[in-house]
Design an enzyme around this catalytic site. Structure first.
Site, PDB file in Angstrom:
ATOM      1  N   CYS A 270       0.804  -1.235   0.000  1.00  0.00           N
ATOM      2  CA  CYS A 270       0.000   0.000   0.000  1.00  0.00           C
ATOM      3  C   CYS A 270       0.836   1.284   0.000  1.00  0.00           C
ATOM      4  O   CYS A 270       0.605   2.196  -0.789  1.00  0.00           O
ATOM      5  CB  CYS A 270      -0.967   0.005   1.178  1.00  0.00           C
ATOM      6  SG  CYS A 270      -0.231  -0.559   2.730  1.00  0.00           S
TER       7      CYS A 270
ATOM      8  N   HIS B 217      -3.049   6.343   4.473  1.00  0.00           N
ATOM      9  CA  HIS B 217      -1.643   6.414   4.872  1.00  0.00           C
ATOM     10  C   HIS B 217      -1.099   7.801   4.505  1.00  0.00           C
ATOM     11  O   HIS B 217      -1.379   8.310   3.421  1.00  0.00           O
ATOM     12  CB  HIS B 217      -0.807   5.383   4.106  1.00  0.00           C
ATOM     13  CG  HIS B 217      -1.026   3.967   4.547  1.00  0.00           C
ATOM     14  ND1 HIS B 217      -1.668   3.618   5.704  1.00  0.00           N
ATOM     15  CD2 HIS B 217      -0.639   2.802   3.963  1.00  0.00           C
ATOM     16  CE1 HIS B 217      -1.680   2.291   5.825  1.00  0.00           C
ATOM     17  NE2 HIS B 217      -1.073   1.778   4.783  1.00  0.00           N
TER      18      HIS B 217
END
Lengths: 337, 337
Positions: free
Chosen positions: B129, B242
């Site tokens: 990710c 994130h």
């Protein structure tokens, strides 16, 4: 032992209260203690050991006879009130940004550059919280290897923004868990379950003031005005303790073990670096710890003479109140009061 | 339009559910859809558009006739089950770490290196990710200026560690607010109001696996096996999205305005960079946004040809499910199924 008349200006704030706690815990040689805050707080009672002190607002004669005044009431108050202390013959240890870059004002972390206090002119500046904890580690590295460049990313606690900020984090967190709307007052964006890549205001170069404090104050404290430093400062939803991810390029090569030993031997630094046991510095571990915690120390294979590390420290204690009290202690020990 | 038989393996997990949502939102040309999970979940019902699908465990004939299987059930399942899909003639798009560094397996972010899919051998890896969102920005920089070195610090959401991790963050947060003791089960340390500078396990070099994924996967995706990269990966108490603080050294000099224009023009990248208005990428802003958000772009004056920036993206969408579905779409558009 000689005792001193001490004032704490901004005594009702998060750092002010931590200053009082620190003075008591360290048995600071106090003759008389004044607790000072804004007109709004005047008359409030603050407990200090077995005394109940009454908060005073600043008056014409407030600082008569004061030897040392610890300030944490913001830059505007410092600029206005610090000269009154100086005029009355006292020494100011100021936690704000007001005088830090003034060439006549020592900017001091006692373990790092306490000797800069020798020629003080009654006003002494306490550095920015993120800077204090970082220079505690940079100093031994600078002495042994020399520093070439630093790339910093911070993970800063909300308590650095004051009591209202902590209250807002908790209020937003509760609202989010209850599925209610989130209100921003102290912060400009949601801080609960979010990170805000802005601390303090933006400057013309698109860095924040906090980021440039880390550059300028570090250069001043380490006496390396040309040291290459770049910083990104981020607020995260942590209450106490700042974390920092630090990439350091040294002038000379090193052994990792040597660096770990160096930190382990450094006063008020604690090596917490056992990856196999999943032990490393945490922000929650700083709540009752006055040391700077360092770990995740590893060679950066992307560049010669470089390493990464992670550090945490209590932003209200070593990052503010404790460092200020340590400055006052240094002044006393070295007969500079 | 031709339609395909699709399987989602790990359909009950956070990423699996996001894969189903993404397939529906993007009108993926599905003929028949199978939802697969562990024996424990077999028999559960999952709603997909107007159908109610029954979760199946893997059987000998599960993948007969399947054209594309999207996997997100962990490395062990991928290693065991992906060969079954391949044997049955289907293509695997695997979100786990199992095959990413296999030289026979393309590791793909379609906007960056979709053309690596041309010679696939039925197994294709979806990158980590944090890596996906970063290479979306690195690719246009690499093409225009060339990359010399990256120093990365991440601020990663707990949802990257799965549903139990999200539940634990909320449970710990509630316990902390109520003054109750905090339990760690999924995480090895408190995550509520704390940051954990460890994601995935430690390797022999004292980096975490997550940190080395960012190094190795980025080099593979960008076809720059020698690119100098160093990373520090940190989990923070954020649910979705994130954040990354990126220090980038380029091979050539640049104008900041040029770089902002470049990002603004890059497909599926969104420039959010107005310091004067206090606008920059936030993690909470990625919840319903499939783009990579980039901002805080500024020259790093500590080194020639260098800049800092801050990026955020939804780790479950572009960081996982969406990228996997985009790979499947690329395969179809380019007749590679």
């Amino acid at each position: 032992m000689k005792k001193y008349n001490v004032a704490v200006v901004g005594a009702t704030g998060l750092v002010g209260r931590e200053m009082l706690k620190t003075l008591s815990q360290r048995n600071f040689p106090i003759k008389n203690l004044k607790v000072i805050a804004s007109q709004r707080s005047a008359g409030k009672k603050i407990k200090f050991e077995d005394q109940e002190l009454t908060v005073e607002a600043v008056q014409a004669d407030t600082f008569a006879g004061i030897d040392i005044a610890l300030f944490s009431a913001g830059s505007d108050v410092s600029k206005e009130v610090a000269p009154l202390v100086k005029k009355a013959g006292g020494i100011v240890v100021d936690n704000s940004n007001a005088f830090r870059m003034d060439p006549d004002v020592p900017l001091v972390v006692p373990e790092v550059n306490g000797s800069d206090l020798a020629n003080h002119q009654q006003i002494i500046a306490n550095p920015n919280c993120s800077t204090i904890q970082m220079v505690m580690l940079l100093k031994p590295l600078a002495d042994k290897y020399g520093l070439k460049r630093l790339v910093i990313s911070t993970y800063q606690a909300v308590s650095g923004a004051g009591k209202k900020a902590v209250d807002e984090l908790f209020a937003q967190t509760k609202a989010h868990l209850a599925g209610e709307a989130i209100k921003n007052e102290k912060f400009n964006h949601q801080i609960a379950f979010n990170a805000i890549p802005q601390i303090d205001v933006f400057l013309d170069n698109d860095y924040t003031k906090e980021e440039m404090k880390m550059v300028n104050e570090t250069q001043k404290i380490l006496h390396t005005p040309e040291l290459a430093i770049t910083a990104t400062c981020v607020r995260i939803p942590v209450v106490y303790g700042h974390g920092e991810s630090l990439n350091i390029e040294l002038l000379k090569d090193f052994e990792l073990g040597e660096i770990k030993t160096l930190f382990a031997k450094t006063k008020n630094v604690e090596l917490v670096d056992q990856p196999a046991a999943e032990k490393y510095p945490l922000q929650v571990a700083t709540e009752n710890n006055d040391n700077v915690l360092v770990g995740r120390i590893r060679r950066d294979n992307s560049l010669k003479n470089s390493l990464n590390l992670w550090l945490t420290a209590n932003n209200l204690r070593k990052g503010a109140a404790l460092n200020a009290v340590q400055i006052a202690e240094y002044l006393i020990e070295n007969e500079l009061v």
